[in-house]
Design a protein around this motif. Structure first.
Motif, mmCIF file in Angstrom:
data_model
loop_
_atom_site.group_PDB
_atom_site.id
_atom_site.type_symbol
_atom_site.label_atom_id
_atom_site.label_comp_id
_atom_site.label_asym_id
_atom_site.label_seq_id
_atom_site.Cartn_x
_atom_site.Cartn_y
_atom_site.Cartn_z
ATOM 1 N N UNK A 205 42.678 18.808 19.915
ATOM 2 C CA UNK A 205 41.280 19.463 20.733
ATOM 3 C C UNK A 205 41.055 18.695 21.568
ATOM 4 N N UNK A 206 40.109 19.119 22.741
ATOM 5 C CA UNK A 206 39.179 18.141 23.430
ATOM 6 C C UNK A 206 38.151 17.464 22.501
ATOM 7 N N UNK A 207 38.164 16.043 22.825
ATOM 8 C CA UNK A 207 37.080 15.301 21.965
ATOM 9 C C UNK A 207 35.668 15.706 22.072
ATOM 10 N N UNK A 208 35.333 16.575 22.911
ATOM 11 C CA UNK A 208 34.049 17.230 23.054
ATOM 12 C C UNK A 208 33.779 18.067 21.684
ATOM 13 N N UNK A 209 34.809 18.731 21.101
ATOM 14 C CA UNK A 209 34.908 19.361 19.928
ATOM 15 C C UNK A 209 34.656 18.465 18.818
ATOM 16 N N UNK A 210 35.319 17.187 18.820
ATOM 17 C CA UNK A 210 35.012 16.393 17.660
ATOM 18 C C UNK A 210 33.703 15.660 17.876
ATOM 19 N N UNK A 211 33.154 15.529 18.843
ATOM 20 C CA UNK A 211 31.723 14.788 18.860
ATOM 21 C C UNK A 211 30.724 15.905 18.578
ATOM 22 N N UNK A 212 31.159 17.323 18.809
ATOM 23 C CA UNK A 212 30.106 18.257 18.341
ATOM 24 C C UNK A 212 30.116 18.415 16.786
ATOM 25 N N UNK A 213 31.508 18.120 16.123
ATOM 26 C CA UNK A 213 31.416 18.193 14.723
ATOM 27 C C UNK A 213 30.673 17.138 14.035
ATOM 28 N N UNK A 214 30.770 15.719 14.825
ATOM 29 C CA UNK A 214 30.011 14.567 14.254
ATOM 30 C C UNK A 214 28.603 14.853 14.119
ATOM 31 N N UNK A 215 28.341 15.408 15.372
ATOM 32 C CA UNK A 215 26.517 15.488 15.454
ATOM 33 C C UNK A 215 26.289 16.413 14.210
ATOM 34 N N UNK A 216 27.024 17.537 13.926
ATOM 35 C CA UNK A 216 26.541 18.498 13.042
ATOM 36 C C UNK A 216 26.346 17.992 11.636
ATOM 37 N N UNK A 217 27.339 17.212 11.352
ATOM 38 C CA UNK A 217 27.403 16.318 9.988
ATOM 39 C C UNK A 217 26.105 15.542 10.095
ATOM 40 N N UNK A 218 25.619 14.806 10.994
ATOM 41 C CA UNK A 218 24.564 14.152 10.820
ATOM 42 C C UNK A 218 23.346 14.967 10.778
ATOM 43 N N UNK A 219 23.315 16.127 11.458
ATOM 44 C CA UNK A 219 22.029 17.137 11.499
ATOM 45 C C UNK A 219 22.096 17.656 10.124
ATOM 46 N N UNK A 220 23.280 18.073 9.489
ATOM 47 C CA UNK A 220 23.346 18.645 8.132
ATOM 48 C C UNK A 220 22.801 17.930 7.235
ATOM 49 N N UNK A 221 23.112 16.533 7.254
ATOM 50 C CA UNK A 221 22.672 15.514 6.374
ATOM 51 C C UNK A 221 20.917 15.393 6.548
ATOM 52 N N UNK A 222 20.463 15.309 7.644
ATOM 53 C CA UNK A 222 19.211 15.158 7.752
ATOM 54 C C UNK A 222 18.370 16.358 7.270
ATOM 55 N N UNK A 223 18.896 17.643 7.787
ATOM 56 C CA UNK A 223 18.262 18.969 7.371
ATOM 57 C C UNK A 223 17.973 18.699 5.601
ATOM 58 N N UNK A 224 19.213 18.302 5.053
ATOM 59 C CA UNK A 224 19.073 18.545 3.514
ATOM 60 C C UNK A 224 18.120 17.331 2.954
ATOM 61 N N UNK A 225 18.149 16.250 3.663
ATOM 62 C CA UNK A 225 17.310 14.955 3.107
ATOM 63 C C UNK A 225 15.762 15.495 3.471
ATOM 64 N N UNK A 226 15.491 16.048 4.355
ATOM 65 C CA UNK A 226 14.222 16.333 4.819
ATOM 66 C C UNK A 226 13.462 17.496 4.186
ATOM 67 N N UNK A 227 14.469 18.334 3.349
ATOM 68 C CA UNK A 227 14.061 19.448 2.514
ATOM 69 C C UNK A 227 13.851 18.812 1.018
ATOM 70 N N UNK A 228 14.160 17.545 0.906
ATOM 71 C CA UNK A 228 13.973 16.884 -0.338
ATOM 72 C C UNK A 228 15.180 17.137 -1.279
ATOM 73 N N UNK A 229 16.310 17.347 -0.721
ATOM 74 C CA UNK A 229 17.638 17.639 -1.469
ATOM 75 C C UNK A 229 18.492 16.308 -1.341
ATOM 76 N N UNK A 230 18.643 15.560 -2.135
ATOM 77 C CA UNK A 230 19.606 14.105 -1.877
ATOM 78 C C UNK A 230 20.854 14.737 -1.399
#
Length: 425
Positions: A205-230
């Protein structure tokens, strides 16, 4: 001939390993230098000979394609804005969270079916997506008692939620609208650790799809941590540049203490696993602090990873999966683990079999992958075993010597024309 789905690329790059990126062996694709995402992406270095990643955009029906691709400007702009761009730097900073001490091997329990009693394990992992309805996002369980009943685990058990699963479930998780309900449910359930959904990085797939997935991983991690969930940050990567970006992200953010990786699919194939392990070890080495790594699969590289990470935790899936197939773990005489099939009466519970398989598999891992073999253990393991019927002797005697003694005692005829004598060993 089976036709491809209209949303899938029509071009084939066989064998698929030609699409693996390796900057040490292959020159950058000629068309990458002028791409607006080149600084973030780093370009492609493959054996496939593509001009740039736009060569992967060959869907018959772009309206049905769900890839993040610049050839669909409206959809691309919408997906780009939902993550705030491809760069990882704008990911919100969060506070570090304390996590309980976890063992090196944690069994995954997928469900309670075919079981009747509570599994006597103090620490277990469960699928993150079994806690919520994938269509509505509503919780399946809201209390510890309901959680224990759903998986037949102790109510006091330490529970890790694993975010590794099929893409359809990961995408459903991303689409849940009521994020506060999701976070509050995980807090109420007192989930000890969540491994962030490992959004896929496909090769075709085009690399833009990969970059989108990588950023979603980072945002998903930050969302959980900000909510107090390790949470454990999943280090999914396709190229050296992807790993470089993760390395910088981990190095600059001291709140990243636990990372995750999954070896059971493409990253775990023999011809690619070392490439990923090398880069994971580099991330651990430059972090400037001990990191904990949570993995699924990759038992053959656990010792190597342990030399670089403060702790390596394996979410073990074999025991549960093989129990469902009515296989029982047992050690061979050489110390290897085998899984012969057994017969159980129709409708019989598998509680005892599951408990046995978990303990046996954990023992096998602790004796091999998690515990380097001491010299004394290695010598004992390689020592010649005494024969079962050796009359108390430490080693099997020579057949010829025994035969000579027998002949001297005239216990058998001395005519050896019909006797075949094996060579002495």
């Amino acid at each position: 001939m089976t036709r491809r789905a209209p949303q899938e690329p029509t071009r084939d790059f066989k064998p698929s390993h030609r699409l693996r990126d390796d900057a040490a062996f292959y020159a950058p694709s000629l068309g990458c230098g002028g791409c607006p995402d080149f600084k973030t992406c780093g370009g492609l270095h493959t054996h496939a000979g593509v001009f740039d990643c736009n060569d992967f955009c060959s869907c018959e029906d772009r309206a049905a394609c769900d890839s993040v691709c610049r050839n669909k400007p409206d959809q691309f702009f919408e997906r780009y804005l939902e993550i705030g761009g491809f760069e990882l730097e704008p990911t919100p900073r969060v506070a570090a969270l304390e996590t309980p001490a976890l063992p090196s091997v944690i069994p995954l329990i997928g469900h309670k079916y075919s079981r009747q009693s509570v599994l006597n394990e103090p620490v277990v992992a469960v699928p993150l997506y079994e806690l919520f309805h994938m269509g509505s996002g509503q919780p399946h369980v809201r209390t510890r008692a309901e959680l224990a009943e759903r998986f037949r685990i102790p109510e006091t058990a330490t529970v890790v939620a694993s975010g590794v699963d099929r893409d359809v479930k990961l995408e459903a998780w991303w689409a849940f609208a009521d994020r506060e309900l999701i976070m509050s449910t995980l807090r109420d359930l007192r989930i000890a650790l969540v491994t962030v959904p490992n959004f896929s990085l496909f090769l075709n797939v085009p690399r833009s799809d990969n970059l989108h997935s990588i950023k979603r991983i980072a945002l998903g991690w930050a969302e959980l941590m900000a909510a107090g969930i390790p949470a454990a940050l999943h280090l999914n990567a396709r190229t050296d540049q992807d790993y470089t970006r993760w390395m910088r992200f981990v190095q600059e953010r001291s709140e990243v203490e636990i990372v995750a990786f999954e070896f059971r699919t493409g990253a775990g194939v023999p011809s690619r696993i070392d490439w990923h392990v090398d880069r994971l070890c580099q991330i651990a080495d430059v972090a400037g602090r001990p990191l904990t790594l949570v993995v699924r699969g990759g038992a053959q590289v656990l010792r190597r990873l342990k030399r670089h990470f403060g702790q390596v935790i394996l979410i073990e899936t074999d025991a549960f999966a093989r129990t469902l197939k009515r296989r029982r773990a047992e050690f061979t005489e050489s110390g290897r683990l085998r899984w012969p099939r057994i017969s159980t009466p129709k409708g019989a519970p598998i509680d005892d079999l599951l408990a046995h398989n978990i303990v046996t598999k954990r023992t096998a891992l602790q004796l091999s992958d998690f515990a380097p073999t001491a010299d004394s253990e290695r010598s004992a393991r390689n020592a010649r075993r005494s024969a079962q019927h050796a009359d108390g002797q430490t080693r099997q005697g020579s057949f010829l010597a025994e035969l000579d003694a027998t002949l001297e005692a005239r216990a058998v005829p001395a005519n050896l024309e019909r006797v075949i004598v094996a060579a002495e060993t």
